[in-house]
Design an enzyme around this catalytic site. Structure first.
Site, PDB file in Angstrom:
ATOM      1  N   GLY A  59      -5.489   8.548   6.566  1.00  0.00           N
ATOM      2  CA  GLY A  59      -5.881   7.164   6.323  1.00  0.00           C
ATOM      3  C   GLY A  59      -7.309   6.816   6.698  1.00  0.00           C
ATOM      4  O   GLY A  59      -7.607   5.669   7.028  1.00  0.00           O
ATOM      5  N   ASN A  92      -9.778   6.706   4.620  1.00  0.00           N
ATOM      6  CA  ASN A  92     -10.244   5.769   3.579  1.00  0.00           C
ATOM      7  C   ASN A  92      -9.695   4.371   3.831  1.00  0.00           C
ATOM      8  O   ASN A  92     -10.413   3.381   3.662  1.00  0.00           O
ATOM      9  CB  ASN A  92      -9.837   6.259   2.189  1.00  0.00           C
ATOM     10  CG  ASN A  92     -10.835   7.260   1.619  1.00  0.00           C
ATOM     11  OD1 ASN A  92     -11.921   6.892   1.195  1.00  0.00           O
ATOM     12  ND2 ASN A  92     -10.466   8.523   1.655  1.00  0.00           N
ATOM     13  N   MET A  95       0.209  10.849  -1.869  1.00  0.00           N
ATOM     14  CA  MET A  95       0.492  12.145  -2.471  1.00  0.00           C
ATOM     15  C   MET A  95       1.604  12.127  -3.527  1.00  0.00           C
ATOM     16  O   MET A  95       2.058  13.167  -3.967  1.00  0.00           O
ATOM     17  CB  MET A  95       0.828  13.176  -1.375  1.00  0.00           C
ATOM     18  CG  MET A  95      -0.314  13.405  -0.383  1.00  0.00           C
ATOM     19  SD  MET A  95      -1.924  13.663  -1.168  1.00  0.00           S
ATOM     20  CE  MET A  95      -1.719  15.344  -1.709  1.00  0.00           C
ATOM     21  N   ASN A 111      -7.514   4.691  -7.598  1.00  0.00           N
ATOM     22  CA  ASN A 111      -7.294   5.910  -6.814  1.00  0.00           C
ATOM     23  C   ASN A 111      -8.651   6.492  -6.470  1.00  0.00           C
ATOM     24  O   ASN A 111      -9.630   6.284  -7.192  1.00  0.00           O
ATOM     25  CB  ASN A 111      -6.481   6.916  -7.624  1.00  0.00           C
ATOM     26  CG  ASN A 111      -6.214   8.192  -6.853  1.00  0.00           C
ATOM     27  OD1 ASN A 111      -5.870   8.153  -5.664  1.00  0.00           O
ATOM     28  ND2 ASN A 111      -6.389   9.331  -7.497  1.00  0.00           N
ATOM     29  N   HIS A 128     -10.458  10.185  -5.784  1.00  0.00           N
ATOM     30  CA  HIS A 128     -10.221  11.617  -5.963  1.00  0.00           C
ATOM     31  C   HIS A 128     -11.431  12.397  -5.441  1.00  0.00           C
ATOM     32  O   HIS A 128     -12.573  12.037  -5.757  1.00  0.00           O
ATOM     33  CB  HIS A 128      -9.979  11.916  -7.444  1.00  0.00           C
ATOM     34  CG  HIS A 128      -9.689  13.352  -7.693  1.00  0.00           C
ATOM     35  ND1 HIS A 128      -8.479  13.922  -7.353  1.00  0.00           N
ATOM     36  CD2 HIS A 128     -10.453  14.349  -8.196  1.00  0.00           C
ATOM     37  CE1 HIS A 128      -8.514  15.208  -7.646  1.00  0.00           C
ATOM     38  NE2 HIS A 128      -9.695  15.490  -8.158  1.00  0.00           N
ATOM     39  N   LEU A 161      -2.336  12.290 -14.770  1.00  0.00           N
ATOM     40  CA  LEU A 161      -2.736  12.743 -13.426  1.00  0.00           C
ATOM     41  C   LEU A 161      -4.264  12.696 -13.323  1.00  0.00           C
ATOM     42  O   LEU A 161      -4.950  13.531 -13.922  1.00  0.00           O
ATOM     43  CB  LEU A 161      -2.215  14.168 -13.183  1.00  0.00           C
ATOM     44  CG  LEU A 161      -2.629  14.820 -11.850  1.00  0.00           C
ATOM     45  CD1 LEU A 161      -2.063  14.063 -10.663  1.00  0.00           C
ATOM     46  CD2 LEU A 161      -2.207  16.278 -11.806  1.00  0.00           C
ATOM     47  N   ASP A 162      -4.782  11.707 -12.623  1.00  0.00           N
ATOM     48  CA  ASP A 162      -6.234  11.544 -12.415  1.00  0.00           C
ATOM     49  C   ASP A 162      -6.998  11.382 -13.731  1.00  0.00           C
ATOM     50  O   ASP A 162      -8.119  11.871 -13.868  1.00  0.00           O
ATOM     51  CB  ASP A 162      -6.806  12.737 -11.617  1.00  0.00           C
ATOM     52  CG  ASP A 162      -6.167  12.863 -10.237  1.00  0.00           C
ATOM     53  OD1 ASP A 162      -5.802  11.823  -9.655  1.00  0.00           O
ATOM     54  OD2 ASP A 162      -6.035  13.994  -9.744  1.00  0.00           O
TER      55      ASP A 162
HETATM   56  C1  GRF Z   1      -9.313  11.801   0.245  1.00  0.00           C
HETATM   57  O1  GRF Z   1     -10.190  12.889   0.258  1.00  0.00           O
HETATM   58  C2  GRF Z   1      -9.052  11.349  -1.146  1.00  0.00           C
HETATM   59  O2  GRF Z   1     -10.082  11.629  -2.025  1.00  0.00           O
HETATM   60  C3  GRF Z   1      -7.823  12.105  -1.533  1.00  0.00           C
HETATM   61  O3  GRF Z   1      -7.081  12.235  -0.355  1.00  0.00           O
HETATM   62  C4  GRF Z   1      -7.925  12.167   0.769  1.00  0.00           C
HETATM   63  C5  GRF Z   1      -7.361  11.128   1.696  1.00  0.00           C
HETATM   64  O4  GRF Z   1      -7.948  11.153   2.959  1.00  0.00           O
HETATM   65  N1  GRF Z   1      -7.122  11.425  -2.603  1.00  0.00           N
HETATM   66  P1  GRF Z   1      -7.630  10.013   4.014  1.00  0.00           P
HETATM   67  O5  GRF Z   1      -6.121   9.962   4.236  1.00  0.00           O
HETATM   68  O6  GRF Z   1      -8.170   8.720   3.484  1.00  0.00           O
HETATM   69  O7  GRF Z   1      -8.322  10.433   5.274  1.00  0.00           O
END
Ligand code: GRF
Length: 200
Positions: A11, A13, A89, A106, A108, A143-144
């Site tokens: 987490g 982000n 995920m 999202n 990526h 997917l993405d």
């Molecule tokens: C990030 O690198 C994001 O791009 C990917 O999963 C990771 C999540 O990291 N989808 P965090 O849980 O935010 O540390």
């Protein structure tokens, strides 16, 4: 703007998004955090900020749609207007996408459309690219594959490991995701087909 964040892991982000909201760098607030993993540190980060944090156990639902139905019900309860997947995920179902058309983002850790999927950093490194980066995009049923909102490039160094590269990509993510959410909150993203036109 009420933001709902879905996260499965550490987490970081989410942390960047919450802090950007506090600093007024996003015209919005995180209204709720949902995780599919009980031990996700993201839940603790949210709770520490006094933000409602919910573990939604996938085992309690018969399929993806049923699970997403419960997630959508929660998001509606907190009047969420935009959903940010941040290291979530699970692939969201078409039902979820239809409930929030072009309102799910999202992040990526690669420059899409290169290296989609769960191993974007490792795949880019193994391929031998000299530049990778991160992408914030709207979520569609693939997917993405949804429309790209923002991207940032990160140089790949000869001595990079997946960890060192991911670390530098992360730094860009913490800048990019709050910015994308703020642009969205202020109505600055206009979708023309697949193209996101940014009006700044
Ligand atoms: C990030 O690198 C994001 O791009 C990917 O999963 C990771 C999540 O990291 N989808 P965090 O849980 O935010 O540390």
């Amino acid at each position: 703007m009420n933001i709902g964040v879905l996260a499965s892991g550490s987490g970081t982000n989410l942390q960047a998004i919450m802090e950007a909201c506090e600093k007024g760098e996003i015209a919005g607030r995180v209204a709720v955090v949902i995780s599919d993993r009980e031990e996700a540190f993201a839940l603790k980060r949210a709770a520490k900020k006094g933000i409602p944090a919910h573990f939604l156990n996938p085992k309690g639902y018969k399929d993806r749609e049923a699970y997403d139905g419960a997630a959508v019900a929660l998001l509606q309860e907190y009047r969420v207007e935009v959903v940010a997947l941040a290291g979530f995920m699970r692939l969201v179902s078409p039902y979820f996408v239809r409930m929030y058309p072009n309102k799910i983002m999202n992040i990526h850790p690669a420059l899409l459309p290169a290296f989609p999927g769960t191993h974007g950093v490792e795949d880019a490194l193994a391929y031998g690219v000299k530049v990778s980066g991160c992408t914030v995009h709207f979520v569609d049923e693939g997917l993405d594959t949804g429309p790209i909102i923002l991207q940032a490039a990160v140089e790949v160094k000869d001595d990079d490991t997946a960890e060192s590269l991911h670390q530098r990509i992360h730094k860009e993510e913490y800048r990019l995701y709050p910015r994308a959410l703020d642009l969205f909150a202020r109505g600055k993203i206009q979708l023309e087909g697949r193209r996101c036109i940014i009006h700044e």
